[in-house]
Design a protein around this motif. Structure first.
Motif, PDB file in Angstrom:
ATOM      1  N   SER A 102     -10.184   6.115  -5.043  1.00 26.01           N
ATOM      2  CA  SER A 102      -9.145   5.396  -3.384  1.00 26.01           C
ATOM      3  C   SER A 102      -8.930   3.917  -3.452  1.00 26.01           C
ATOM      4  O   SER A 102      -8.143   3.244  -4.958  1.00 26.01           O
ATOM      5  N   TYR A 103      -8.144   3.554  -3.177  1.00 28.88           N
ATOM      6  CA  TYR A 103      -6.699   2.939  -2.517  1.00 28.88           C
ATOM      7  C   TYR A 103      -7.664   1.112  -2.960  1.00 28.88           C
ATOM      8  O   TYR A 103      -6.825   0.023  -3.932  1.00 28.88           O
ATOM      9  N   ARG A 104      -8.623   1.381  -2.913  1.00 31.62           N
ATOM     10  CA  ARG A 104      -9.347  -0.036  -3.054  1.00 31.62           C
ATOM     11  C   ARG A 104      -9.580  -0.243  -4.202  1.00 31.62           C
ATOM     12  O   ARG A 104      -9.577  -0.944  -5.073  1.00 31.62           O
ATOM     13  N   TRP A 122       0.850   4.006  -2.992  1.00 35.83           N
ATOM     14  CA  TRP A 122      -0.722   4.591  -2.343  1.00 35.83           C
ATOM     15  C   TRP A 122      -0.426   5.752  -1.606  1.00 35.83           C
ATOM     16  O   TRP A 122      -0.377   6.947  -1.750  1.00 35.83           O
ATOM     17  N   GLU A 123       1.011   5.253  -0.584  1.00 35.69           N
ATOM     18  CA  GLU A 123       1.063   5.988  -0.185  1.00 35.69           C
ATOM     19  C   GLU A 123       2.294   6.934   0.379  1.00 35.69           C
ATOM     20  O   GLU A 123       2.393   8.010   0.868  1.00 35.69           O
ATOM     21  N   GLY A 160     -15.137  -0.369  -6.668  1.00 40.57           N
ATOM     22  CA  GLY A 160     -15.651   0.226  -6.292  1.00 40.57           C
ATOM     23  C   GLY A 160     -16.734   1.189  -6.785  1.00 40.57           C
ATOM     24  O   GLY A 160     -17.658   0.683  -7.640  1.00 40.57           O
ATOM     25  N   TRP A 193      -1.030   9.794  -8.258  1.00 40.23           N
ATOM     26  CA  TRP A 193      -2.438   9.745  -8.421  1.00 40.23           C
ATOM     27  C   TRP A 193      -2.816  10.658  -7.875  1.00 40.23           C
ATOM     28  O   TRP A 193      -3.893  11.260  -8.266  1.00 40.23           O
ATOM     29  N   HIS A 213     -14.127  10.030  -8.080  1.00 36.15           N
ATOM     30  CA  HIS A 213     -12.913   9.154  -6.816  1.00 36.15           C
ATOM     31  C   HIS A 213     -12.447   8.061  -6.890  1.00 36.15           C
ATOM     32  O   HIS A 213     -13.087   6.853  -7.357  1.00 36.15           O
ATOM     33  N   ARG A 229       0.654  -0.950  -0.398  1.00 35.35           N
ATOM     34  CA  ARG A 229       0.433  -0.163   0.042  1.00 35.35           C
ATOM     35  C   ARG A 229       0.613   1.315  -0.249  1.00 35.35           C
ATOM     36  O   ARG A 229       0.311   2.181  -0.766  1.00 35.35           O
TER      37      ARG A 229
END
Ligand SMILES: [Zn+2]
Length: 222
Positions: free
Chosen positions: A113-115, A84-85, A122, A93, A111, A80
Protein backbone atom coordinates in the motif's frame (compact mmCIF):
# COMPACT_ATOMS: atom_id res chain seq x y z
CA UNK A 1 21.74 2.30 22.95
CA UNK A 2 22.46 6.01 23.23
CA UNK A 3 20.75 6.71 19.92
CA UNK A 4 17.73 4.64 20.97
CA UNK A 5 17.59 6.44 24.31
CA UNK A 6 17.69 9.86 22.64
CA UNK A 7 15.07 8.80 20.08
CA UNK A 8 12.78 7.60 22.87
CA UNK A 9 13.04 10.98 24.59
CA UNK A 10 12.22 12.96 21.46
CA UNK A 11 8.76 14.13 20.57
CA UNK A 12 7.48 12.11 17.67
CA UNK A 13 6.26 14.11 14.70
CA UNK A 14 2.76 12.91 13.86
CA UNK A 15 2.21 11.20 10.52
CA UNK A 16 -1.31 11.45 9.06
CA UNK A 17 -3.02 8.08 9.19
CA UNK A 18 -0.58 6.57 11.69
CA UNK A 19 -0.91 6.14 15.43
CA UNK A 20 1.82 7.77 17.55
CA UNK A 21 3.45 4.36 17.99
CA UNK A 22 3.30 3.68 14.24
CA UNK A 23 4.69 7.15 13.56
CA UNK A 24 7.63 6.38 15.82
CA UNK A 25 8.27 3.21 13.80
CA UNK A 26 7.92 5.15 10.55
CA UNK A 27 10.54 7.73 11.58
CA UNK A 28 12.88 4.95 12.65
CA UNK A 29 12.31 3.31 9.27
CA UNK A 30 13.20 6.55 7.49
CA UNK A 31 16.62 6.32 9.11
CA UNK A 32 16.91 2.54 8.69
CA UNK A 33 20.55 1.39 8.49
CA UNK A 34 19.73 -0.72 5.42
CA UNK A 35 19.21 2.47 3.41
CA UNK A 36 21.93 4.46 1.72
CA UNK A 37 21.98 8.11 2.79
CA UNK A 38 20.24 9.27 -0.39
CA UNK A 39 17.41 6.81 0.32
CA UNK A 40 17.18 7.96 3.93
CA UNK A 41 16.87 11.57 2.77
CA UNK A 42 14.17 10.67 0.30
CA UNK A 43 12.29 8.54 2.84
CA UNK A 44 12.41 11.37 5.37
CA UNK A 45 11.17 13.99 2.90
CA UNK A 46 8.44 11.70 1.57
CA UNK A 47 7.22 10.98 5.09
CA UNK A 48 7.21 14.70 5.86
CA UNK A 49 5.60 15.38 2.47
CA UNK A 50 8.17 18.06 1.78
CA UNK A 51 9.67 16.82 -1.48
CA UNK A 52 9.90 19.84 -3.80
CA UNK A 53 7.03 18.74 -6.00
CA UNK A 54 4.97 21.37 -7.77
CA UNK A 55 1.97 21.28 -5.43
CA UNK A 56 4.25 21.85 -2.45
CA UNK A 57 6.26 24.56 -4.22
CA UNK A 58 3.11 26.24 -5.52
CA UNK A 59 1.62 26.38 -2.03
CA UNK A 60 4.75 28.27 -0.96
CA UNK A 61 4.70 30.66 -3.89
CA UNK A 62 7.69 29.01 -5.57
CA UNK A 63 6.06 27.38 -8.58
CA UNK A 64 3.80 28.82 -11.24
CA UNK A 65 1.35 25.94 -11.13
CA UNK A 66 0.79 22.82 -9.04
CA UNK A 67 0.19 20.48 -11.97
CA UNK A 68 2.20 17.32 -12.67
CA UNK A 69 4.78 17.87 -15.44
CA UNK A 70 3.97 14.55 -17.17
CA UNK A 71 2.43 15.30 -20.55
CA UNK A 72 -1.30 14.61 -20.44
CA UNK A 73 -1.45 13.99 -16.68
CA UNK A 74 -3.13 17.16 -15.41
CA UNK A 75 -3.32 16.20 -11.72
CA UNK A 76 -1.77 18.26 -8.93
CA UNK A 77 1.77 17.05 -8.36
CA UNK A 78 1.71 16.05 -4.70
CA UNK A 79 4.23 13.72 -3.05
CA UNK A 80 1.68 10.92 -3.15
CA UNK A 81 1.02 11.64 -6.82
CA UNK A 82 4.68 11.34 -7.82
CA UNK A 83 5.38 8.26 -5.75
CA UNK A 84 2.10 6.40 -6.13
CA UNK A 85 -0.65 7.84 -8.31
CA UNK A 86 0.94 9.16 -11.49
CA UNK A 87 0.81 6.74 -14.41
CA UNK A 88 4.57 6.10 -14.32
CA UNK A 89 4.37 5.27 -10.62
CA UNK A 90 1.43 2.95 -11.15
CA UNK A 91 3.26 1.16 -13.96
CA UNK A 92 6.42 0.70 -11.90
CA UNK A 93 4.60 -0.46 -8.77
CA UNK A 94 2.52 -2.82 -10.90
CA UNK A 95 5.66 -4.62 -11.96
CA UNK A 96 6.85 -4.64 -8.38
CA UNK A 97 3.62 -5.68 -6.68
CA UNK A 98 1.99 -7.44 -5.15
CA UNK A 99 5.49 -7.38 -3.82
CA UNK A 100 6.71 -10.92 -3.51
CA UNK A 101 10.40 -10.83 -3.04
CA UNK A 102 11.77 -14.38 -2.96
CA UNK A 103 14.02 -13.37 -0.11
CA UNK A 104 10.94 -12.83 2.04
CA UNK A 105 9.08 -15.59 3.82
CA UNK A 106 6.03 -16.67 1.87
CA UNK A 107 2.72 -15.29 2.98
CA UNK A 108 3.96 -12.39 5.07
CA UNK A 109 3.88 -9.23 3.00
CA UNK A 110 1.81 -9.73 -0.12
CA UNK A 111 0.26 -6.34 -0.62
CA UNK A 112 2.06 -3.04 -0.97
CA UNK A 113 0.00 0.00 0.00
CA UNK A 114 1.07 3.62 -0.21
CA UNK A 115 1.25 3.62 3.57
CA UNK A 116 3.67 0.70 3.55
CA UNK A 117 5.72 2.20 0.73
CA UNK A 118 6.13 5.53 2.49
CA UNK A 119 6.25 4.59 6.16
CA UNK A 120 7.26 0.94 6.21
CA UNK A 121 4.29 0.38 8.50
CA UNK A 122 1.77 -2.20 7.37
CA UNK A 123 0.31 -5.61 7.96
CA UNK A 124 3.03 -8.22 8.11
CA UNK A 125 5.87 -5.70 7.75
CA UNK A 126 6.51 -5.41 11.44
CA UNK A 127 6.34 -9.09 12.26
CA UNK A 128 8.76 -10.47 9.68
CA UNK A 129 12.39 -11.03 10.70
CA UNK A 130 14.45 -7.86 10.80
CA UNK A 131 16.68 -8.91 7.90
CA UNK A 132 13.64 -9.65 5.73
CA UNK A 133 12.13 -6.28 6.56
CA UNK A 134 15.45 -4.65 5.64
CA UNK A 135 15.32 -6.31 2.20
CA UNK A 136 11.70 -5.28 1.70
CA UNK A 137 12.26 -1.73 2.90
CA UNK A 138 15.33 -1.34 0.68
CA UNK A 139 13.26 -2.44 -2.31
CA UNK A 140 10.38 -0.07 -1.54
CA UNK A 141 12.78 2.84 -1.16
CA UNK A 142 14.66 1.92 -4.33
CA UNK A 143 11.34 2.13 -6.20
CA UNK A 144 10.60 5.53 -4.68
CA UNK A 145 14.08 6.73 -5.60
CA UNK A 146 13.67 5.58 -9.20
CA UNK A 147 10.37 7.45 -9.46
CA UNK A 148 11.87 10.60 -7.99
CA UNK A 149 14.88 10.41 -10.32
CA UNK A 150 12.58 9.88 -13.28
CA UNK A 151 10.50 12.90 -12.30
CA UNK A 152 13.59 15.10 -11.93
CA UNK A 153 14.99 14.00 -15.28
CA UNK A 154 11.68 14.93 -16.86
CA UNK A 155 11.59 18.37 -15.23
CA UNK A 156 15.28 19.19 -15.47
CA UNK A 157 16.33 17.53 -18.71
CA UNK A 158 12.99 16.84 -20.46
CA UNK A 159 13.99 13.18 -20.55
CA UNK A 160 11.34 10.48 -20.30
CA UNK A 161 12.79 7.36 -18.70
CA UNK A 162 11.16 4.21 -20.12
CA UNK A 163 9.81 1.60 -17.74
CA UNK A 164 12.51 -1.06 -18.37
CA UNK A 165 15.18 1.52 -17.54
CA UNK A 166 13.32 2.44 -14.35
CA UNK A 167 13.24 -1.23 -13.35
CA UNK A 168 16.98 -1.49 -13.94
CA UNK A 169 17.47 1.62 -11.83
CA UNK A 170 15.56 0.00 -8.97
CA UNK A 171 17.73 -3.08 -9.25
CA UNK A 172 20.99 -1.16 -9.36
CA UNK A 173 19.98 0.91 -6.33
CA UNK A 174 19.16 -2.26 -4.40
CA UNK A 175 22.49 -3.76 -5.40
CA UNK A 176 24.35 -0.81 -3.89
CA UNK A 177 23.53 -2.54 -0.60
CA UNK A 178 24.32 -6.14 -1.58
CA UNK A 179 24.42 -7.38 1.98
CA UNK A 180 20.80 -6.37 2.40
CA UNK A 181 19.48 -7.02 -1.10
CA UNK A 182 20.93 -10.48 -1.60
CA UNK A 183 19.22 -12.43 1.10
CA UNK A 184 20.20 -16.06 1.22
CA UNK A 185 17.63 -17.24 3.71
CA UNK A 186 14.01 -17.94 2.91
CA UNK A 187 12.35 -20.26 0.42
CA UNK A 188 13.53 -20.56 -3.14
CA UNK A 189 11.00 -19.31 -5.68
CA UNK A 190 9.19 -21.87 -7.77
CA UNK A 191 10.26 -21.93 -11.41
CA UNK A 192 7.02 -21.45 -13.32
CA UNK A 193 4.93 -22.76 -10.43
CA UNK A 194 1.38 -21.78 -9.66
CA UNK A 195 2.26 -19.59 -6.70
CA UNK A 196 2.14 -15.80 -6.64
CA UNK A 197 4.16 -14.05 -9.31
CA UNK A 198 7.84 -13.68 -8.63
CA UNK A 199 8.76 -10.07 -9.01
CA UNK A 200 12.19 -9.65 -7.64
CA UNK A 201 14.81 -12.11 -8.72
CA UNK A 202 17.45 -12.90 -6.14
CA UNK A 203 20.90 -12.02 -7.32
CA UNK A 204 22.06 -15.33 -5.91
CA UNK A 205 19.48 -17.43 -7.77
CA UNK A 206 20.72 -20.39 -9.82
CA UNK A 207 21.36 -19.50 -13.48
CA UNK A 208 18.40 -21.61 -14.62
CA UNK A 209 15.97 -19.37 -12.79
CA UNK A 210 17.77 -16.05 -12.94
CA UNK A 211 17.75 -16.04 -16.73
CA UNK A 212 14.21 -16.97 -17.46
CA UNK A 213 12.59 -14.14 -19.38
CA UNK A 214 15.01 -11.57 -18.12
CA UNK A 215 17.20 -11.13 -21.19
CA UNK A 216 20.31 -11.56 -19.14
CA UNK A 217 19.37 -9.03 -16.51
CA UNK A 218 19.86 -11.24 -13.52
CA UNK A 219 18.52 -9.68 -10.37
CA UNK A 220 16.18 -7.36 -12.26
CA UNK A 221 12.56 -6.74 -11.44
CA UNK A 222 10.06 -8.83 -13.35
ZN1 LIG B 1 1.18 12.83 -13.06
Amino acid sequence: MIVSFVQDQEEVSPVPGLTPEEAKTAWRNAAHPALQNKLKDLAWMALHEVLPVRAVMHSRGMARDPICPRPGCGHPETVRHVLWECSVAKDLWATTGPLKCPSLPAGEVRHVSYRLAVSGVGRGANTIPAADFAALWLTLNSVKAALWTSRNLLVGMRVTVPLPALRRLVTSTRQEAPGVANRRRGPRPHAGGSGPPRLLAPADAPPTTSREGAAGEGGDLR
